[in-house]
Design a protein around this motif. Sequence first.
Motif, PDB file in Angstrom:
ATOM      1  N   MET A  82       0.835  -1.202   0.000  1.00  0.00           N
ATOM      2  CA  MET A  82       0.000   0.000   0.000  1.00  0.00           C
ATOM      3  C   MET A  82       0.876   1.261   0.000  1.00  0.00           C
ATOM      4  SD  MET A  82      -3.300   0.374   2.459  1.00  0.00           S
ATOM      5  CE  MET A  82      -4.307  -0.912   1.760  1.00  0.00           C
ATOM      6  N   VAL A  83       1.957   1.210   0.770  1.00  0.00           N
ATOM      7  CA  VAL A  83       2.902   2.332   0.822  1.00  0.00           C
ATOM      8  C   VAL A  83       3.488   2.563  -0.569  1.00  0.00           C
ATOM      9  CG1 VAL A  83       5.124   3.128   1.744  1.00  0.00           C
ATOM     10  CG2 VAL A  83       3.460   2.036   3.274  1.00  0.00           C
ATOM     11  N   GLU A  84       3.892   1.474  -1.230  1.00  0.00           N
ATOM     12  CA  GLU A  84       4.449   1.583  -2.590  1.00  0.00           C
ATOM     13  C   GLU A  84       3.411   2.127  -3.564  1.00  0.00           C
ATOM     14  OE1 GLU A  84       7.582   1.155  -3.854  1.00  0.00           O
ATOM     15  OE2 GLU A  84       7.995   1.186  -1.700  1.00  0.00           O
ATOM     16  N   LEU A  85       2.170   1.652  -3.424  1.00  0.00           N
ATOM     17  CA  LEU A  85       1.078   2.071  -4.304  1.00  0.00           C
ATOM     18  C   LEU A  85       0.858   3.579  -4.227  1.00  0.00           C
ATOM     19  CD1 LEU A  85      -1.321   0.950  -6.107  1.00  0.00           C
ATOM     20  CD2 LEU A  85      -2.695   1.011  -4.036  1.00  0.00           C
ATOM     21  N   ALA A 257      -9.287   7.413  -4.436  1.00  0.00           N
ATOM     22  CA  ALA A 257      -8.398   8.352  -5.128  1.00  0.00           C
ATOM     23  C   ALA A 257      -7.003   8.333  -4.514  1.00  0.00           C
ATOM     24  CB  ALA A 257      -8.987   9.764  -5.063  1.00  0.00           C
ATOM     25  N   ALA A 258      -6.945   8.342  -3.194  1.00  0.00           N
ATOM     26  CA  ALA A 258      -5.636   8.342  -2.506  1.00  0.00           C
ATOM     27  C   ALA A 258      -4.846   7.085  -2.821  1.00  0.00           C
ATOM     28  CB  ALA A 258      -5.837   8.469  -0.997  1.00  0.00           C
ATOM     29  N   LEU A 259      -5.554   5.971  -2.998  1.00  0.00           N
ATOM     30  CA  LEU A 259      -4.878   4.699  -3.221  1.00  0.00           C
ATOM     31  C   LEU A 259      -4.448   4.468  -4.659  1.00  0.00           C
ATOM     32  CD1 LEU A 259      -7.044   2.418  -0.934  1.00  0.00           C
ATOM     33  CD2 LEU A 259      -4.637   2.905  -0.645  1.00  0.00           C
ATOM     34  N   SER A 260      -5.129   5.077  -5.621  1.00  0.00           N
ATOM     35  CA  SER A 260      -4.806   4.727  -7.008  1.00  0.00           C
ATOM     36  C   SER A 260      -4.337   5.874  -7.884  1.00  0.00           C
ATOM     37  CB  SER A 260      -6.015   4.048  -7.674  1.00  0.00           C
ATOM     38  OG  SER A 260      -7.194   4.774  -7.470  1.00  0.00           O
ATOM     39  N   ILE A 261      -4.428   7.106  -7.398  1.00  0.00           N
ATOM     40  CA  ILE A 261      -4.082   8.251  -8.248  1.00  0.00           C
ATOM     41  C   ILE A 261      -2.597   8.253  -8.609  1.00  0.00           C
ATOM     42  CG2 ILE A 261      -3.523  10.028  -6.481  1.00  0.00           C
ATOM     43  CD1 ILE A 261      -5.503  11.867  -8.114  1.00  0.00           C
ATOM     44  N   ARG A 262      -1.751   7.809  -7.666  1.00  0.00           N
ATOM     45  CA  ARG A 262      -0.304   7.790  -7.897  1.00  0.00           C
ATOM     46  C   ARG A 262       0.070   6.819  -9.029  1.00  0.00           C
ATOM     47  NH1 ARG A 262       4.287   7.349  -8.924  1.00  0.00           N
ATOM     48  NH2 ARG A 262       6.165   7.746  -7.712  1.00  0.00           N
ATOM     49  N   THR A 266       1.404   8.727 -12.102  1.00  0.00           N
ATOM     50  CA  THR A 266       2.833   8.636 -11.710  1.00  0.00           C
ATOM     51  C   THR A 266       3.374   9.955 -11.166  1.00  0.00           C
ATOM     52  OG1 THR A 266       3.697   9.099 -13.940  1.00  0.00           O
ATOM     53  CG2 THR A 266       3.269   6.787 -13.385  1.00  0.00           C
ATOM     54  N   LYS A 267       2.518  10.698 -10.483  1.00  0.00           N
ATOM     55  CA  LYS A 267       2.925  11.931  -9.814  1.00  0.00           C
ATOM     56  C   LYS A 267       2.575  11.798  -8.329  1.00  0.00           C
ATOM     57  CE  LYS A 267       4.382  13.882 -13.536  1.00  0.00           C
ATOM     58  NZ  LYS A 267       3.688  14.906 -14.299  1.00  0.00           N
ATOM     59  N   PRO A 268       3.399  12.326  -7.443  1.00  0.00           N
ATOM     60  CA  PRO A 268       3.157  12.133  -6.015  1.00  0.00           C
ATOM     61  C   PRO A 268       1.979  12.942  -5.478  1.00  0.00           C
ATOM     62  CG  PRO A 268       4.998  13.621  -6.337  1.00  0.00           C
ATOM     63  CD  PRO A 268       4.617  13.121  -7.706  1.00  0.00           C
ATOM     64  N   ILE A 269       1.317  12.385  -4.468  1.00  0.00           N
ATOM     65  CA  ILE A 269       0.356  13.166  -3.679  1.00  0.00           C
ATOM     66  C   ILE A 269       1.214  13.953  -2.688  1.00  0.00           C
ATOM     67  CG2 ILE A 269      -1.606  13.095  -2.097  1.00  0.00           C
ATOM     68  CD1 ILE A 269      -2.255  10.294  -3.255  1.00  0.00           C
ATOM     69  N   LYS A 270       1.096  15.268  -2.698  1.00  0.00           N
ATOM     70  CA  LYS A 270       1.970  16.084  -1.840  1.00  0.00           C
ATOM     71  C   LYS A 270       1.283  16.554  -0.559  1.00  0.00           C
ATOM     72  CE  LYS A 270       5.368  17.435  -5.231  1.00  0.00           C
ATOM     73  NZ  LYS A 270       6.432  18.390  -5.542  1.00  0.00           N
ATOM     74  N   PHE A 271      -0.022  16.841  -0.658  1.00  0.00           N
ATOM     75  CA  PHE A 271      -0.739  17.335   0.527  1.00  0.00           C
ATOM     76  C   PHE A 271      -2.146  16.770   0.572  1.00  0.00           C
ATOM     77  CE2 PHE A 271       2.348  20.674  -0.442  1.00  0.00           C
ATOM     78  CZ  PHE A 271       2.964  20.842   0.802  1.00  0.00           C
ATOM     79  N   ILE A 272      -2.712  16.752   1.774  1.00  0.00           N
ATOM     80  CA  ILE A 272      -4.119  16.399   1.939  1.00  0.00           C
ATOM     81  C   ILE A 272      -4.793  17.472   2.788  1.00  0.00           C
ATOM     82  CG2 ILE A 272      -3.923  13.899   1.631  1.00  0.00           C
ATOM     83  CD1 ILE A 272      -3.832  13.590   4.660  1.00  0.00           C
ATOM     84  N   GLY A 273      -6.034  17.781   2.437  1.00  0.00           N
ATOM     85  CA  GLY A 273      -6.840  18.702   3.238  1.00  0.00           C
ATOM     86  C   GLY A 273      -7.714  17.880   4.163  1.00  0.00           C
ATOM     87  N   SER A 287       3.398   6.019   4.143  1.00  0.00           N
ATOM     88  CA  SER A 287       3.467   5.024   5.225  1.00  0.00           C
ATOM     89  C   SER A 287       2.478   5.350   6.334  1.00  0.00           C
ATOM     90  CB  SER A 287       4.886   4.942   5.795  1.00  0.00           C
ATOM     91  OG  SER A 287       5.281   6.193   6.303  1.00  0.00           O
ATOM     92  N   ARG A 288       2.321   6.632   6.645  1.00  0.00           N
ATOM     93  CA  ARG A 288       1.373   7.019   7.701  1.00  0.00           C
ATOM     94  C   ARG A 288      -0.062   6.765   7.261  1.00  0.00           C
ATOM     95  NH1 ARG A 288       3.694  12.925   9.582  1.00  0.00           N
ATOM     96  NH2 ARG A 288       5.926  12.375   9.611  1.00  0.00           N
ATOM     97  N   MET A 289      -0.336   7.035   5.962  1.00  0.00           N
ATOM     98  CA  MET A 289      -1.680   6.801   5.456  1.00  0.00           C
ATOM     99  C   MET A 289      -2.002   5.308   5.470  1.00  0.00           C
ATOM    100  SD  MET A 289      -4.397   8.266   4.555  1.00  0.00           S
ATOM    101  CE  MET A 289      -3.892   9.943   4.235  1.00  0.00           C
ATOM    102  N   ALA A 290      -1.019   4.475   5.120  1.00  0.00           N
ATOM    103  CA  ALA A 290      -1.224   3.019   5.169  1.00  0.00           C
ATOM    104  C   ALA A 290      -1.491   2.577   6.603  1.00  0.00           C
ATOM    105  CB  ALA A 290       0.005   2.298   4.608  1.00  0.00           C
ATOM    106  N   ASP A 291      -0.769   3.148   7.565  1.00  0.00           N
ATOM    107  CA  ASP A 291      -1.006   2.852   8.982  1.00  0.00           C
ATOM    108  C   ASP A 291      -2.453   3.128   9.350  1.00  0.00           C
ATOM    109  OD1 ASP A 291       1.592   2.109   9.418  1.00  0.00           O
ATOM    110  OD2 ASP A 291       2.214   3.981  10.367  1.00  0.00           O
ATOM    111  N   ARG A 292      -2.956   4.278   8.905  1.00  0.00           N
ATOM    112  CA  ARG A 292      -4.325   4.671   9.275  1.00  0.00           C
ATOM    113  C   ARG A 292      -5.361   3.778   8.610  1.00  0.00           C
ATOM    114  NH1 ARG A 292      -4.841  11.152   9.272  1.00  0.00           N
ATOM    115  NH2 ARG A 292      -6.757  10.589  10.339  1.00  0.00           N
ATOM    116  N   ILE A 293      -5.119   3.439   7.332  1.00  0.00           N
ATOM    117  CA  ILE A 293      -6.063   2.581   6.615  1.00  0.00           C
ATOM    118  C   ILE A 293      -6.154   1.205   7.289  1.00  0.00           C
ATOM    119  CG2 ILE A 293      -6.465   1.343   4.429  1.00  0.00           C
ATOM    120  CD1 ILE A 293      -5.213   3.814   3.026  1.00  0.00           C
ATOM    121  N   LEU A 294      -5.022   0.721   7.804  1.00  0.00           N
ATOM    122  CA  LEU A 294      -4.993  -0.608   8.436  1.00  0.00           C
ATOM    123  C   LEU A 294      -5.240  -0.545   9.940  1.00  0.00           C
ATOM    124  CD1 LEU A 294      -2.019  -2.084   6.399  1.00  0.00           C
ATOM    125  CD2 LEU A 294      -4.435  -2.631   6.148  1.00  0.00           C
ATOM    126  N   GLY A 295      -5.749   0.610  10.421  1.00  0.00           N
ATOM    127  CA  GLY A 295      -6.153   0.722  11.822  1.00  0.00           C
ATOM    128  C   GLY A 295      -5.014   0.820  12.812  1.00  0.00           C
TER     129      GLY A 295
END
Length: 448
Positions: A82-85, A257-262, A266-273, A287-295
Amino acid sequence: MFENLSERLERSFKMLKGEGKITEINVAQTLKDVRKALIEADVSYKVAKTFTDEVKRKAMGMNVLTAVKPGQLMVKLVHDEMVELMGGENVGLNLTSRPSIILMSGLQGSGKTTFSGKLANMLKTKQRKNPLLVACDVYRPAAIEQLKVVAEQIGIPVYSEPDNKDVVAIANNAIREAKSKGHDVVIIDTAGRLAIDEDMMREIESLKNAVNPDETLFVVDSMTGQDAVNTAKTFNDRLDFDGVVLTKLDGDTRGGAALSIRTVVTKPIKFIGTGEKMEAIDAFHPSRMADRILGMGDVVSLVERAQALYDEEEAKKMMDKLKKNKFDFNDFMAQIQQIKKMGNLKDLASMIPGVGKAIKDVDIDDDAFKSIEAIIQSMTPKERANPQILNQSRRMRIARGSGTTIQEVNKLLKQFDQTRKMMQMVTNTSKMNMMMNAMRGKMPNMPK
């Protein structure tokens, strides 16, 4: 954010609970459910299938340690993939030029103007930059006024030419203004446009070519799900932007969107609101987003939000007050305001490991502090500074003035007293530890 996906993934991993080892059959069953969970979260079928195929390949190629249970191993593999994705690592802004130019792009209603203000505020408060906001949305009624209202909240100037419709001229004039007045970052807010509107797309291409920005950011509403990914691809084909901003991730979004847009652009997600407030912006860390998705929570981001609002001078004053037992309701109110600035309360709570699942069905209102604030505001300045004088008649007056009950007032006073005692205990413990350490320095044989 991601609640449904987290719940589905947790159910998927339970299939391996009690299994003695990884086998092709139990991995296939688990990953079939993982793929379903991703598709339901609005991840495209192609991305979801590639993701699960890669996890399966890695799972079947591993020599599993006996100390690691199959379920735990699968969680780790899904987490890492997920982190790589999502891009692998955080990618920051390129701010090497003087001034550095940031061009905002995106669909109508994606939240560009609000995000422009949030980004300017973050650069000003966290990176000590001196930004200038530029109003280049010359089509939407009151767009310039909206940017000015946002900018006023954060104390940042706006360059605008209300009677000029030439966005290239406005932007070039703004850059000259920035250079003459010492602004080191220029953030250009543009009109929202549809990817099918050829004239508008040509305009933003011309604007990009004219100002040659250091960063072109594509702002997208994450609640539009898979459509956000498709739109990002269309914009990227025309603008070749540098990064993506996902807004409204605090809403009821499935997170696709967060999981598949990258993967798609092939451009990074830089910020989230993460909310409406000007402070509700986070750098995107896969890595932090993957942590949150997996509880697993996200303590690092929680601490960073707290540190962003931390004032060393104020903290010292607070510590002195605690030591002298002078913590009062003015200080209590100041602490509440600090917590509110950190963002959505449920989002904050979900960053604590294990709490997200526990509160998923709990409605945490962002106005949870409303009655407390009303009670404190109904006190006189003397009462706020001297809580010990709050006798029964004063409490009854405060209850009437705040529209609450005497029971609610009494409950707050009890909580305040407990908080003060606990904080006093913490400061005394720190003092005691310092004394013990000093004594150990003089008496090396003293037991620890």
